[in-house]
Design a protein around this motif. Structure first.
Motif, short mmCIF file in Angstrom:
data_model
loop_
_atom_site.label_atom_id
_atom_site.label_comp_id
_atom_site.label_asym_id
_atom_site.label_seq_id
_atom_site.Cartn_x
_atom_site.Cartn_y
_atom_site.Cartn_z
N ALA A 45 58.32 64.47 60.69
CA ALA A 45 57.20 64.92 59.84
C ALA A 45 57.52 66.26 59.18
CB ALA A 45 55.91 65.01 60.66
N ILE A 46 58.23 67.11 59.90
CA ILE A 46 58.62 68.42 59.33
C ILE A 46 59.57 68.21 58.15
CG2 ILE A 46 60.00 70.50 59.81
CD1 ILE A 46 58.65 70.41 62.67
N ALA A 47 60.48 67.27 58.26
CA ALA A 47 61.39 66.98 57.14
C ALA A 47 60.58 66.55 55.92
CB ALA A 47 62.39 65.90 57.53
N VAL A 48 59.59 65.70 56.13
CA VAL A 48 58.71 65.26 55.04
C VAL A 48 57.97 66.46 54.45
CG1 VAL A 48 56.67 63.87 54.47
CG2 VAL A 48 58.48 62.90 55.91
N ALA A 49 57.44 67.31 55.32
CA ALA A 49 56.70 68.50 54.85
C ALA A 49 57.59 69.42 54.02
CB ALA A 49 56.11 69.25 56.05
N LYS A 50 58.83 69.58 54.44
CA LYS A 50 59.75 70.44 53.69
C LYS A 50 60.03 69.88 52.30
CE LYS A 50 62.04 72.91 57.37
NZ LYS A 50 63.28 73.27 58.02
N ILE A 51 60.22 68.57 52.24
CA ILE A 51 60.45 67.93 50.94
C ILE A 51 59.23 68.15 50.04
CG2 ILE A 51 60.74 65.71 49.75
CD1 ILE A 51 62.33 64.79 52.29
N LEU A 52 58.03 67.93 50.59
CA LEU A 52 56.81 68.09 49.81
C LEU A 52 56.60 69.54 49.38
CD1 LEU A 52 54.49 65.75 51.88
CD2 LEU A 52 55.33 65.33 49.55
N ILE A 66 60.95 61.65 45.51
CA ILE A 66 60.79 60.26 45.98
C ILE A 66 62.10 59.78 46.62
CG2 ILE A 66 60.46 57.87 45.23
CD1 ILE A 66 57.83 59.44 45.29
N ASP A 67 63.23 60.12 46.01
CA ASP A 67 64.54 59.74 46.58
C ASP A 67 64.75 60.37 47.95
OD1 ASP A 67 65.09 58.23 44.35
OD2 ASP A 67 66.50 59.67 43.47
N GLU A 68 64.41 61.65 48.08
CA GLU A 68 64.58 62.35 49.36
C GLU A 68 63.69 61.73 50.44
OE1 GLU A 68 66.77 64.53 50.32
OE2 GLU A 68 67.66 64.95 48.37
N LEU A 69 62.44 61.45 50.08
CA LEU A 69 61.51 60.83 51.03
C LEU A 69 62.03 59.46 51.46
CD1 LEU A 69 58.11 61.78 49.34
CD2 LEU A 69 58.95 62.61 51.56
N ALA A 70 62.54 58.70 50.49
CA ALA A 70 63.08 57.37 50.80
C ALA A 70 64.28 57.48 51.74
CB ALA A 70 63.47 56.64 49.51
N GLY A 71 65.10 58.49 51.53
CA GLY A 71 66.27 58.70 52.39
C GLY A 71 65.87 58.96 53.83
N ILE A 150 48.04 66.43 52.84
CA ILE A 150 49.12 67.08 52.10
C ILE A 150 48.53 68.06 51.08
CG2 ILE A 150 51.04 66.72 50.49
CD1 ILE A 150 51.33 63.88 51.91
N GLY A 151 47.40 67.68 50.50
CA GLY A 151 46.74 68.54 49.52
C GLY A 151 46.03 69.74 50.13
N GLY A 152 46.02 69.82 51.46
CA GLY A 152 45.45 71.01 52.11
C GLY A 152 44.17 70.78 52.89
N SER A 153 43.63 69.55 52.87
CA SER A 153 42.42 69.28 53.64
C SER A 153 42.76 69.15 55.13
CB SER A 153 41.75 67.99 53.16
OG SER A 153 41.34 68.13 51.82
N ASP A 176 48.39 63.50 61.99
CA ASP A 176 48.21 64.74 62.73
C ASP A 176 49.53 65.52 62.78
OD1 ASP A 176 46.85 66.66 64.37
OD2 ASP A 176 47.77 65.73 66.14
N SER A 177 50.64 64.81 63.02
CA SER A 177 51.96 65.46 63.00
C SER A 177 52.25 66.03 61.61
CB SER A 177 53.07 64.46 63.37
OG SER A 177 53.06 64.18 64.74
N LEU A 178 51.88 65.27 60.59
CA LEU A 178 52.10 65.73 59.22
C LEU A 178 51.29 67.00 58.94
CD1 LEU A 178 53.34 65.32 56.40
CD2 LEU A 178 51.38 63.86 55.86
N GLN A 179 50.04 67.00 59.39
CA GLN A 179 49.19 68.18 59.17
C GLN A 179 49.81 69.41 59.84
OE1 GLN A 179 44.74 68.30 59.13
NE2 GLN A 179 45.07 69.07 61.20
N THR A 180 50.27 69.25 61.08
CA THR A 180 50.91 70.35 61.79
C THR A 180 52.15 70.81 61.02
OG1 THR A 180 50.14 69.47 63.89
CG2 THR A 180 51.95 71.04 63.99
N ALA A 181 52.94 69.85 60.55
CA ALA A 181 54.16 70.17 59.82
C ALA A 181 53.86 70.88 58.49
CB ALA A 181 54.96 68.90 59.56
N MET A 182 52.80 70.46 57.81
CA MET A 182 52.45 71.08 56.53
C MET A 182 52.00 72.53 56.74
SD MET A 182 53.10 68.87 54.14
CE MET A 182 52.45 69.76 52.73
N SER A 183 51.34 72.80 57.87
CA SER A 183 50.85 74.16 58.10
C SER A 183 51.94 75.06 58.69
CB SER A 183 49.61 74.15 58.99
OG SER A 183 49.94 73.62 60.26
N ASP A 184 52.91 74.45 59.39
CA ASP A 184 53.96 75.24 60.02
C ASP A 184 55.25 74.43 60.05
OD1 ASP A 184 55.34 77.19 61.39
OD2 ASP A 184 54.56 76.59 63.35
N PRO A 185 55.94 74.34 58.91
CA PRO A 185 57.13 73.46 58.85
C PRO A 185 58.36 74.06 59.52
CG PRO A 185 56.80 74.51 56.75
CD PRO A 185 55.68 74.97 57.62
#
Length: 193
Positions: A45-52, A66-71, A150-153, A176-185
């Motif tokens: 999830a942190i990898a996804v958050a960093k890409i975003l 999109i390519d990075e996310l697909a990878g 992802i948008g901050g909600s 939930d993992s994504l939310q944690t990663a977005m706030s602290d990647p």
């Protein structure tokens, strides 16, 4: 400084986690085993958050994002070659949770954050759709909730706690993992226990 393309997450990194899980003889009732599985999930999830984050900062264009996310998705959702069926099932649960994370990330890049309802509304609609065995709709609602995260909600934890165990609860666990990663990647170190 952005991460070089193709280096947000590697097959070697994923395989290191899988090797460690296989060596540890994972037991979902054991706290250390549960933490190891959660770290595996959070790391992806942190990898996804960093890409975003790099996308939102303008370091990556839409196509590259999109390519990075697909990878990363191809690495994480690939079939696992582990002999122990129970371990495979546990990792499959992590992959199921992350499926929604990848779809939400791709949807966010393509369409932005959904704004037709609240996260709570989307998750409740997903649970209802799952109860009616409409899993495509259930996943779609969870993906919409994910775009808002992802948008901050904020994902209200009481909503997640009220869910029956099933695919929606797995997907929300991933969000939930994504939310944690977005706030602290910050990278989860593979040797943390």
């Amino acid at each position: 400084m952005s991460t070089p393309p193709g280096e947000y997450y590697t097959e070697e990194r994923w395989q290191n986690w899988l090797d460690r899980i296989e060596e540890e003889d994972v037991d979902p009732e054991d706290e250390d085993s549960a933490r190891l599985l959660l770290n595996l999930q959070d790391d992806a999830a942190i990898a996804v958050a960093k890409i975003l984050t790099d996308y939102e900062d303008g370091d990556l264009d839409e196509e590259t994002t999109i390519d990075e996310l697909a990878g990363v998705r191809e690495i994480v959702l690939d079939d696992i070659e582990i002999d122990d069926e129970e371990t495979v099932m546990l990792i499959d649960g992590v992959q199921t949770s992350l499926l929604c994370v990848f779809y939400a990330a791709e949807e966010f890049v393509a369409e932005g954050a959904a704004n037709d309802a609240t996260i709570t509304d989307y998750i409740e609609a997903a649970a209802e759709a799952e109860a009616e065995e409409d899993l495509d709709a259930a996943l779609g609602y969870c993906v919409q909730a994910g775009t808002q995260i992802i948008g901050g909600s904020e994902l209200p934890m009481e909503v997640a706690e009220d869910l029956e165990y099933g695919l929606v609860s797995e997907w929300v666990n991933g969000l939930d993992s994504l939310q944690t990663a977005m706030s602290d990647p910050e990278v989860v170190e593979e040797d943390e226990s």
